[in-house]
Design a protein around this motif. Structure first.
Motif, PDB file in Angstrom:
ATOM      1  N   UNK A 164       0.834  -1.200   0.000  1.00 28.39           N
ATOM      2  CA  UNK A 164       0.000   0.000   0.000  1.00 28.39           C
ATOM      3  C   UNK A 164       0.870   1.251   0.000  1.00 28.39           C
ATOM      4  N   UNK A 165       0.482   2.202  -0.846  1.00 27.56           N
ATOM      5  CA  UNK A 165       1.100   3.519  -0.869  1.00 27.56           C
ATOM      6  C   UNK A 165      -0.035   4.542  -0.782  1.00 27.56           C
ATOM      7  N   UNK A 166       0.329   5.771  -0.526  1.00 29.15           N
ATOM      8  CA  UNK A 166      -0.649   6.851  -0.586  1.00 29.15           C
ATOM      9  C   UNK A 166      -0.376   7.616  -1.863  1.00 29.15           C
ATOM     10  N   UNK A 167      -1.342   7.631  -2.756  1.00 30.37           N
ATOM     11  CA  UNK A 167      -1.205   8.281  -4.050  1.00 30.37           C
ATOM     12  C   UNK A 167      -2.176   9.453  -4.116  1.00 30.37           C
ATOM     13  N   UNK A 168      -1.626  10.651  -4.205  1.00 37.08           N
ATOM     14  CA  UNK A 168      -2.440  11.873  -4.252  1.00 37.08           C
ATOM     15  C   UNK A 168      -3.497  11.881  -3.144  1.00 37.08           C
TER      16      UNK A 168
ATOM     17  N   UNK B   7      14.065   4.337  -9.352  1.00 38.18           N
ATOM     18  CA  UNK B   7      13.486   4.634  -8.037  1.00 38.18           C
ATOM     19  C   UNK B   7      12.417   3.598  -7.694  1.00 38.18           C
ATOM     20  N   UNK B   8      12.717   2.738  -6.720  1.00 43.58           N
ATOM     21  CA  UNK B   8      11.776   1.713  -6.279  1.00 43.58           C
ATOM     22  C   UNK B   8      10.914   2.261  -5.148  1.00 43.58           C
ATOM     23  N   UNK B   9       9.627   2.057  -5.269  1.00 41.66           N
ATOM     24  CA  UNK B   9       8.703   2.496  -4.229  1.00 41.66           C
ATOM     25  C   UNK B   9       8.686   1.498  -3.074  1.00 41.66           C
ATOM     26  N   UNK B  10       8.399   2.009  -1.886  1.00 41.34           N
ATOM     27  CA  UNK B  10       8.344   1.196  -0.680  1.00 41.34           C
ATOM     28  C   UNK B  10       6.952   1.290  -0.064  1.00 41.34           C
ATOM     29  N   UNK B  11       6.572   0.277   0.731  1.00 45.22           N
ATOM     30  CA  UNK B  11       5.280   0.352   1.414  1.00 45.22           C
ATOM     31  C   UNK B  11       5.176   1.647   2.220  1.00 45.22           C
ATOM     32  N   UNK B  12       4.017   2.233   2.212  1.00 44.45           N
ATOM     33  CA  UNK B  12       3.695   3.468   2.948  1.00 44.45           C
ATOM     34  C   UNK B  12       4.291   4.732   2.334  1.00 44.45           C
ATOM     35  N   UNK B  13       4.925   4.638   1.161  1.00 49.34           N
ATOM     36  CA  UNK B  13       5.402   5.852   0.498  1.00 49.34           C
ATOM     37  C   UNK B  13       4.221   6.764   0.206  1.00 49.34           C
ATOM     38  N   UNK B  14       4.466   8.059   0.278  1.00 46.19           N
ATOM     39  CA  UNK B  14       3.462   9.063  -0.094  1.00 46.19           C
ATOM     40  C   UNK B  14       3.881   9.602  -1.470  1.00 46.19           C
ATOM     41  N   UNK B  15       3.072   9.334  -2.460  1.00 46.07           N
ATOM     42  CA  UNK B  15       3.379   9.709  -3.841  1.00 46.07           C
ATOM     43  C   UNK B  15       2.381  10.748  -4.301  1.00 46.07           C
ATOM     44  N   UNK B  16       2.899  11.801  -4.899  1.00 50.07           N
ATOM     45  CA  UNK B  16       2.064  12.824  -5.533  1.00 50.07           C
ATOM     46  C   UNK B  16       2.440  12.865  -7.003  1.00 50.07           C
ATOM     47  N   UNK B  17       1.443  12.792  -7.869  1.00 50.98           N
ATOM     48  CA  UNK B  17       1.664  12.921  -9.312  1.00 50.98           C
ATOM     49  C   UNK B  17       0.809  14.068  -9.805  1.00 50.98           C
ATOM     50  N   UNK B  18       1.450  14.968 -10.525  1.00 47.51           N
ATOM     51  CA  UNK B  18       0.772  16.135 -11.071  1.00 47.51           C
ATOM     52  C   UNK B  18       0.966  16.113 -12.578  1.00 47.51           C
TER      53      UNK B  18
END
Length: 66
Positions: free
Chosen positions: A2-6, A49-60
């Motif tokens: 799980x990550x946080x996306x936007x 860049x590898x994503x990790x669990x709980x990463x907060x990702x913002x895409x614009x």
């Protein structure tokens, strides 16, 4: 994982890279900027860049207009 996306929790495959996330979201080829945990990830680093669990990702996405 799980990550946080936007601001929303999303489940994505383990070991996903920034480039893989863009593909997963079907955003390939779009003009966008990505930030992970408050740090800009340059497009040149998306493959590495590898994503990790709980990463907060913002895409614009860049939107043209006038």
């Amino acid at each position: 994982m799980e990550i946080t996306l936007n601001g929303e929790t999303r489940t994505v495959p383990d070991g996903l890279t920034a480039a893989g996330l863009i593909d997963h979201l079907e955003m390939t080829g779009q003009r966008l900027a990505m930030e992970v945990n408050g740090e800009i990830v340059p497009r040149s680093q998306h493959d590495a860049h590898t994503l990790n669990p709980s990463d907060r990702v913002e895409i614009v996405r860049a939107i043209g207009g006038g």
